[in-house]
Design an enzyme around this catalytic site. Structure first.
Site, PDB file in Angstrom:
ATOM      1  CB  CYS A  19       2.085  -6.356  -0.148  1.00 27.09           C
ATOM      2  SG  CYS A  19       1.458  -4.754  -1.055  1.00 27.09           S
ATOM      3  CE  LYS A  48       0.056 -10.121  -2.540  1.00 27.23           C
ATOM      4  NZ  LYS A  48       0.557  -8.716  -3.489  1.00 27.23           N
ATOM      5  CD  GLU A  51       4.755  -8.665  -1.879  1.00 31.03           C
ATOM      6  OE1 GLU A  51       3.611  -9.402  -2.955  1.00 31.03           O
ATOM      7  OE2 GLU A  51       4.474  -7.525  -2.028  1.00 31.03           O
TER       8      GLU A  51
END
Length: 580
Positions: free
Chosen positions: A175, A125, A43
């Site tokens: 994540c 994300k 990330e």
């Protein structure tokens, strides 16, 4: 059919966009030469995690975009390899946004598929953590919120991204997306046969096992295998531990990369004959969380060593120094520094006062002999007497108290900072979490320094950590580095005659237990008393914890290894009238 993946479990530097790009290109050359089809970075690898308010600088985001384009162009050199790269993407503030807020964050947290000279796909994300050390809603837009802002009924549009590599359909997550159910289910609905999760997840004790449990839940909910690509390295107060992993659709953890190591980690995804399902093909035994390397003390030690090394080296220091007292904390910091940097880059300074015991000098000399570091002894006796004489008129008629004790600590701080300035070494502080909590430290004295390796280590844990390090063989470094008497002696600041820490503090086992209940569980004083602790001791600890916030605001950073560390995820007002 088999897909060969390579996880780039590497150590980026926040803000070093050119350096991170160079690491990516080098990794791509290696992965291509080894015949891998997909190279997966962590990330925000391109800019480093966490870049914090750098995201507010338009030029920073432009530089990231330029570096991403360079990687796209460079990918022509690796015709059989595709790359998943984590990077920030600048938000267009002119677009219609969510109705819930007028605030437009500066960037997306994105991952893009690159290959054969093209940027082929991007995913943004969805789930933005905003708790503990995380402030992602300050910097990033959620793709779910964006979709909601663009639809008439406020229902989020489909934000899943499924890529095809080697004939296999892979759903992308970043994540926190894997810590909630919806993004993985969206990827499944969009046709994914497996999930690829890119991550920057800070270490705390037990976090690798917790990640495996979370991934197992996502795999079982979706019926899809998952690969988790993580990073390593220290970044200010955060430590990233690696431990990239692969989980079967059943939730079984079948492959685990080494922790706290930079490496390219290969895994293979294989089609199950006669079905649309995929599974990980592994030649290594399944991970065993009960193995010695996954126990508490080796994990903590590796985290502290990695954090110290990276803080020193990433900030351009060539060596470190510290004040050695003959006590446990400075001994532990000295051992950590040597394991992190090597004995030739560590300097220890002993500064005896009129109250320094001879055994403190003896034990310090013995420890530096074992470790082979540069060692100096500089007496503060004369300087201490000079300060007292200079203040004698002002102090006349007043008995000696903590003022004179603090004078000794501040004289040492001045000397250590002078050595740091003159020779350019980073001064390490030696205070532990219990002392930091209670204010059992001196501003502009033993708190002087640029980094505190023990900032998040309770004193009761420091004893255990020292015993553990002494028990390790030569593969860990110097054998038995800490003289036993340093560990077993009653702790003392040695600032007055016959002083011990327990003269003014509860026993460390009790103190640390109370602090854990207060810090990690947010329990009230009454609740802690109900748990069986003496009311007077609880009141003392709670009071000292509250009134010493002003000291902690001025303390050096140090690595986070527990659920809650003073600093980024402990945010209390200095001026505070609440007593609950």
């Amino acid at each position: 059919m088999t897909l060969s993946l390579c996880i780039a479990q590497l150590n980026p530097v926040v803000g070093d966009i050119r350096g991170n790009l160079a690491k990516a290109i080098e990794a791509a050359h290696t992965a291509h030469a080894q015949g891998h089809q997909l190279l997966v970075f962590s990330e925000l690898f391109l800019c480093g995690y966490a870049a914090e308010d750098l995201f507010y600088r338009p030029l920073f985001l432009e530089d990231c975009a330029a570096a991403l384009q360079e990687l796209v162009e460079a990918s022509c050199a690796w015709p059989q390899l595709q790359i998943l790269m984590g990077h920030p993407e600048r938000v267009d503030a002119s677009v219609h946004w969510s109705r819930d807020s007028d605030y437009v964050p500066p960037a997306w947290n994105a991952v893009s598929l690159i290959g054969n000279g093209r940027l082929q796909a991007s995913y943004r994300k969805q789930a933005l953590p905003n708790y503990g050390v995380f402030d992602e809603k300050r910097y990033f837009a959620s793709s779910t919120a964006m979709a909601a802002g663009q639809t008439a009924d406020g229902v989020a549009a489909d934000v899943a991204q499924v890529i095809e590599v080697g004939g296999m359909r892979l759903g992308l997550l970043i994540c926190e997306d894997a810590w909630v159910a919806q993004p993985a289910l969206q990827a499944k609905a969009a046709g994914a046969q497996a999930l690829v999760v890119v991550n920057a997840s800070p270490f705390v004790l037990g976090k690798p096992q917790q990640r495996a449990q979370v991934l197992a839940a996502r795999a079982q909910e979706t019926g899809l295998p998952i690969v988790y690509a993580h990073m390593v390295g220290g970044q200010d107060e955060l430590v990233f531990d690696g431990h990239s992993m692969a989980v079967q659709a059943t939730g079984e953890l079948v492959a685990l990369a080494p922790g706290f190591e930079s490496l390219l980690w290969p895994v293979q995804l294989q089609a199950v004959a006669g079905t649309d399902a995929l599974q990980w093909q592994c030649q290594v035994p399944a991970p065993d969380w009960t193995a010695p390397e996954h126990q508490a003390w080796p994990q903590i030690w590796r985290a502290l060593v990695l954090a110290t090394r990276d803080y020193v080296q990433k900030n351009g220091f060539k060596h470190v120094l510290l004040g050695l007292s003959g006590g446990l904390d400075s001994a532990l910091v000295l051992a950590i520094a040597v394991d992190a940097l090597g004995a030739d880059k560590v300097r220890a300074v002993m500064m005896p006062s009129p109250y320094t015991a001879s055994i403190s000098l003896d034990d310090s000399r013995e420890m530096v002999r074992r470790l082979g570091v540069q060692y100096d002894e500089i007496s503060i006796r004369e300087a201490f007497e000079t300060f007292k004489n200079s203040l004698s008129t002002q102090f006349e008629g007043r008995a000696e108290d903590t003022t004179e004790e603090n004078l000794q600590a501040r004289i040492r701080g001045v000397m250590l900072m002078a050595l740091s300035n003159k020779f350019g070494g980073l001064l390490l502080t030696t205070g532990n979490k219990s002392e930091v909590a209670m204010g059992y430290s001196t501003l502009y004295g033993d708190m002087c320094g640029g980094f505190g390796p023990l900032k998040d280590v309770f004193k009761s844990d420091a004893f255990e950590l020292a015993h553990w390090r002494n028990a390790q063989d030569s593969s860990w470094g110097v054998v038995n580095p800490i003289p036993l008497r340093i560990i077993t002696r009653p702790p003392s600041a040695e600032l007055r005659e016959d002083q011990t820490d327990q003269d003014s503090l509860p026993p460390y086992e009790m103190l640390d237990a109370i602090l854990r209940l207060r810090m990690e569980l947010n329990q009230s004083a009454a609740q802690i008393v109900d748990a069986g602790f003496p009311a007077d001791r609880v009141d003392q600890v709670v009071r000292l914890l509250r009134i010493n916030e002003y000291k902690r605001r001025q303390a050096a950073p140090g690595p986070k290894i527990t659920a809650r560390v003073f600093g980024k995820d402990w945010r209390y007002p200095i001026t505070n009238g609440y007593r609950g």
